[in-house]
Design a protein around this motif. Structure first.
Motif, PDB file in Angstrom:
ATOM      1  N   SER A 173       0.827  -1.268  -0.164  1.00  0.00           N
ATOM      2  CA  SER A 173       0.035   0.162  -0.004  1.00  0.00           C
ATOM      3  C   SER A 173       0.922   1.238   0.127  1.00  0.00           C
ATOM      4  O   SER A 173       2.179   1.200   0.364  1.00  0.00           O
ATOM      5  CB  SER A 173      -0.961   0.028   1.255  1.00  0.00           C
ATOM      6  N   GLY A 174       0.427   2.299  -0.201  1.00  0.00           N
ATOM      7  CA  GLY A 174       1.115   3.625   0.012  1.00  0.00           C
ATOM      8  C   GLY A 174       2.033   3.846  -1.228  1.00  0.00           C
ATOM      9  O   GLY A 174       3.154   4.453  -1.096  1.00  0.00           O
ATOM     10  N   LEU A 175       1.793   3.381  -2.569  1.00  0.00           N
ATOM     11  CA  LEU A 175       2.809   3.284  -3.699  1.00  0.00           C
ATOM     12  C   LEU A 175       2.705   4.823  -4.189  1.00  0.00           C
ATOM     13  O   LEU A 175       3.613   5.184  -5.141  1.00  0.00           O
ATOM     14  CB  LEU A 175       2.727   2.261  -4.470  1.00  0.00           C
ATOM     15  N   ALA A 176       1.783   5.362  -3.914  1.00  0.00           N
ATOM     16  CA  ALA A 176       1.454   6.771  -4.879  1.00  0.00           C
ATOM     17  C   ALA A 176       2.423   7.719  -4.477  1.00  0.00           C
ATOM     18  O   ALA A 176       2.919   8.550  -5.537  1.00  0.00           O
ATOM     19  CB  ALA A 176       0.059   7.369  -4.454  1.00  0.00           C
ATOM     20  N   SER A 177       3.090   7.783  -3.424  1.00  0.00           N
ATOM     21  CA  SER A 177       4.134   8.720  -3.183  1.00  0.00           C
ATOM     22  C   SER A 177       5.404   8.424  -3.824  1.00  0.00           C
ATOM     23  O   SER A 177       5.992   9.249  -4.527  1.00  0.00           O
ATOM     24  CB  SER A 177       4.641   8.467  -1.598  1.00  0.00           C
ATOM     25  N   ARG A 178       5.824   6.987  -4.184  1.00  0.00           N
ATOM     26  CA  ARG A 178       6.667   6.586  -5.212  1.00  0.00           C
ATOM     27  C   ARG A 178       6.672   7.200  -6.540  1.00  0.00           C
ATOM     28  O   ARG A 178       7.302   7.720  -7.155  1.00  0.00           O
ATOM     29  CB  ARG A 178       6.920   5.221  -5.251  1.00  0.00           C
ATOM     30  N   PHE A 179       5.410   7.204  -7.146  1.00  0.00           N
ATOM     31  CA  PHE A 179       5.145   7.548  -8.512  1.00  0.00           C
ATOM     32  C   PHE A 179       5.065   9.120  -8.495  1.00  0.00           C
ATOM     33  O   PHE A 179       5.438   9.440  -9.307  1.00  0.00           O
ATOM     34  CB  PHE A 179       3.438   7.229  -8.687  1.00  0.00           C
ATOM     35  N   ASP A 180       4.596   9.727  -7.437  1.00  0.00           N
ATOM     36  CA  ASP A 180       4.678  10.995  -7.311  1.00  0.00           C
ATOM     37  C   ASP A 180       6.192  11.524  -7.348  1.00  0.00           C
ATOM     38  O   ASP A 180       6.429  12.699  -8.060  1.00  0.00           O
ATOM     39  CB  ASP A 180       3.909  11.867  -6.001  1.00  0.00           C
ATOM     40  N   ALA A 181       7.010  10.919  -6.563  1.00  0.00           N
ATOM     41  CA  ALA A 181       8.439  11.173  -6.563  1.00  0.00           C
ATOM     42  C   ALA A 181       9.011  10.987  -7.995  1.00  0.00           C
ATOM     43  O   ALA A 181       9.892  11.839  -8.559  1.00  0.00           O
ATOM     44  CB  ALA A 181       9.098  10.576  -5.618  1.00  0.00           C
ATOM     45  N   GLN A 182       8.662   9.853  -8.673  1.00  0.00           N
ATOM     46  CA  GLN A 182       9.157   9.703  -9.917  1.00  0.00           C
ATOM     47  C   GLN A 182       8.808  10.853 -11.047  1.00  0.00           C
ATOM     48  O   GLN A 182       9.491  10.960 -12.105  1.00  0.00           O
ATOM     49  CB  GLN A 182       8.804   8.427 -10.359  1.00  0.00           C
ATOM     50  N   LEU A 183       7.482  11.094 -10.784  1.00  0.00           N
ATOM     51  CA  LEU A 183       7.066  11.892 -11.668  1.00  0.00           C
ATOM     52  C   LEU A 183       7.570  13.377 -11.684  1.00  0.00           C
ATOM     53  O   LEU A 183       7.830  14.167 -12.519  1.00  0.00           O
ATOM     54  CB  LEU A 183       5.449  12.306 -11.521  1.00  0.00           C
ATOM     55  N   ALA A 184       7.863  13.785 -10.288  1.00  0.00           N
ATOM     56  CA  ALA A 184       8.684  14.913 -10.066  1.00  0.00           C
ATOM     57  C   ALA A 184       9.913  15.022 -10.584  1.00  0.00           C
ATOM     58  O   ALA A 184      10.368  15.993 -11.429  1.00  0.00           O
ATOM     59  CB  ALA A 184       8.772  15.251  -8.470  1.00  0.00           C
ATOM     60  N   ALA A 185      10.739  13.945 -10.483  1.00  0.00           N
ATOM     61  CA  ALA A 185      12.159  14.020 -10.950  1.00  0.00           C
ATOM     62  C   ALA A 185      11.986  13.993 -12.449  1.00  0.00           C
ATOM     63  O   ALA A 185      12.770  14.484 -13.172  1.00  0.00           O
ATOM     64  CB  ALA A 185      12.691  12.545 -10.596  1.00  0.00           C
ATOM     65  N   GLY A 186      11.041  13.288 -12.978  1.00  0.00           N
ATOM     66  CA  GLY A 186      10.678  13.503 -14.637  1.00  0.00           C
ATOM     67  C   GLY A 186      10.462  14.693 -15.054  1.00  0.00           C
ATOM     68  O   GLY A 186      10.867  15.096 -16.061  1.00  0.00           O
ATOM     69  N   SER A 187       9.629  15.477 -14.234  1.00  0.00           N
ATOM     70  CA  SER A 187       9.190  16.794 -14.662  1.00  0.00           C
ATOM     71  C   SER A 187      10.555  17.840 -14.681  1.00  0.00           C
ATOM     72  O   SER A 187      10.571  18.719 -15.324  1.00  0.00           O
ATOM     73  CB  SER A 187       8.100  17.418 -13.650  1.00  0.00           C
ATOM     74  N   LYS A 188      11.428  17.594 -13.605  1.00  0.00           N
ATOM     75  CA  LYS A 188      12.823  18.373 -13.601  1.00  0.00           C
ATOM     76  C   LYS A 188      13.454  18.293 -14.703  1.00  0.00           C
ATOM     77  O   LYS A 188      14.144  19.098 -15.396  1.00  0.00           O
ATOM     78  CB  LYS A 188      13.295  18.141 -12.405  1.00  0.00           C
ATOM     79  N   SER A 189      13.578  16.994 -15.100  1.00  0.00           N
ATOM     80  CA  SER A 189      14.326  16.753 -16.106  1.00  0.00           C
ATOM     81  C   SER A 189      13.870  17.249 -17.542  1.00  0.00           C
ATOM     82  O   SER A 189      14.433  17.808 -18.384  1.00  0.00           O
ATOM     83  CB  SER A 189      14.449  15.038 -16.366  1.00  0.00           C
TER      84      SER A 189
END
Length: 270
Positions: A173-189
């Motif tokens: 459970s609680g995997l949304a935060s991992r996707f959010d972090a991955q999305l944020a890193a991708g957005s910065k790139s």
């Protein structure tokens, strides 16, 4: 194969009194449970959310196998994977790859250039819908030398599916935060590269190649392994219209084969 009760009870014992487990711990528990019930060669677990890059939670591959099954897969081929599209549809249960694959999947360029590298005879997945629009897929794989799963073993997996689903929802459970972090890193790139961070990778490819929305829908289905007849049924257009669009896309892109289409797609995706 007969059920290994000792192995099964040992796997259950690892969860007693545990409110949480690390990815590797629960992944290994799942592997032990399955090994007590059926025969397989590999296990890999991915979490999917929408069109985002899947997160790998657990696998049993060696270093070289990991490159093909995980690293290379996450780099772009997942977008053409029947398991990915089934996860996006939020289907649940124990499902076979061959039942989910489009009608021309096993003769598609994606299958010949990527999937065949896996050397698999069969792949079966537990599809579990979790919170935050996330689907977790736990795949059991058998190599060509091992052969496909016998009907009796497939039925065993279907019987154990409710238990697996409950355990997955609890321990992953609680995997949304991992996707959010991955999305944020991708957005910065993307911002550093001057790209639009709101456009998904696959959509950006077709936008950059100047395809229309209809052409985009058709070539994506072509690359997934759908025939012109299957595409026509999915998009509610005639087979002839599909073929006209395909010819127009090939002319627009300056290509003449599905091999070149896939190569161009993966090159621009990278």
């Amino acid at each position: 194969m007969s059920t290994d009760l000792e192995g099964l009870f040992s796997a259950f014992n690892a969860t007693i009194g545990r409110s949480t487990m690390a990815d590797a711990e629960f992944g290994e528990t799942f592997r032990q449970m399955m090994a007590a019930l059926v025969r397989f060669d590999y296990v890999v677990v991915f979490a999917y959310r929408g069109k985002e890059r899947p997160i790998d939670l657990y696998s049993t591959f060696d270093r070289d196998e990991h490159i093909v099954f995980v690293t290379l897969y996450q780099a772009g081929p997942y977008l053409l994977d029947p398991f990915y599209h089934t996860a996006r549809e939020r289907r649940e249960g124990v499902l076979r790859m061959r039942e989910l694959a489009p009608d021309r999947f096993f003769s598609s360029e994606y299958y010949r250039t990527y999937y065949v590298q896996t050397g698999l005879a069969e792949e079966i997945g537990f599809f579990v819908n979790a919170d935050e629009d996330i689907t977790i897929v736990l795949s059991l794989m058998r190599r060509e030398t091992t052969g496909v799963f016998p009907p009796a073993e497939f039925m065993t997996l279907k019987k154990v599916e409710p238990l697996v689903a409950s355990m997955v929802r609890h321990y992953w459970s609680g995997l949304a935060s991992r996707f959010d972090a991955q999305l944020a890193a991708g957005s910065k790139s993307k911002r550093r590269q001057g790209q639009n961070e709101n456009i998904a990778p696959a959509e950006a490819v077709w936008r950059d190649l100047n395809l229309t929305s209809r052409e985009t829908a058709i070539v994506e289905l072509v690359l997934q392994g759908h025939s012109s007849e299957s595409i026509g049924l999915r998009l509610n257009i005639s087979t002839g219209t599909v073929k006209v669009h395909r010819r127009n896309v090939y002319r627009k892109l300056g290509i003449s084969s599905q091999t070149q289409l896939l190569s161009l797609y993966l090159k621009n995706l990278a």
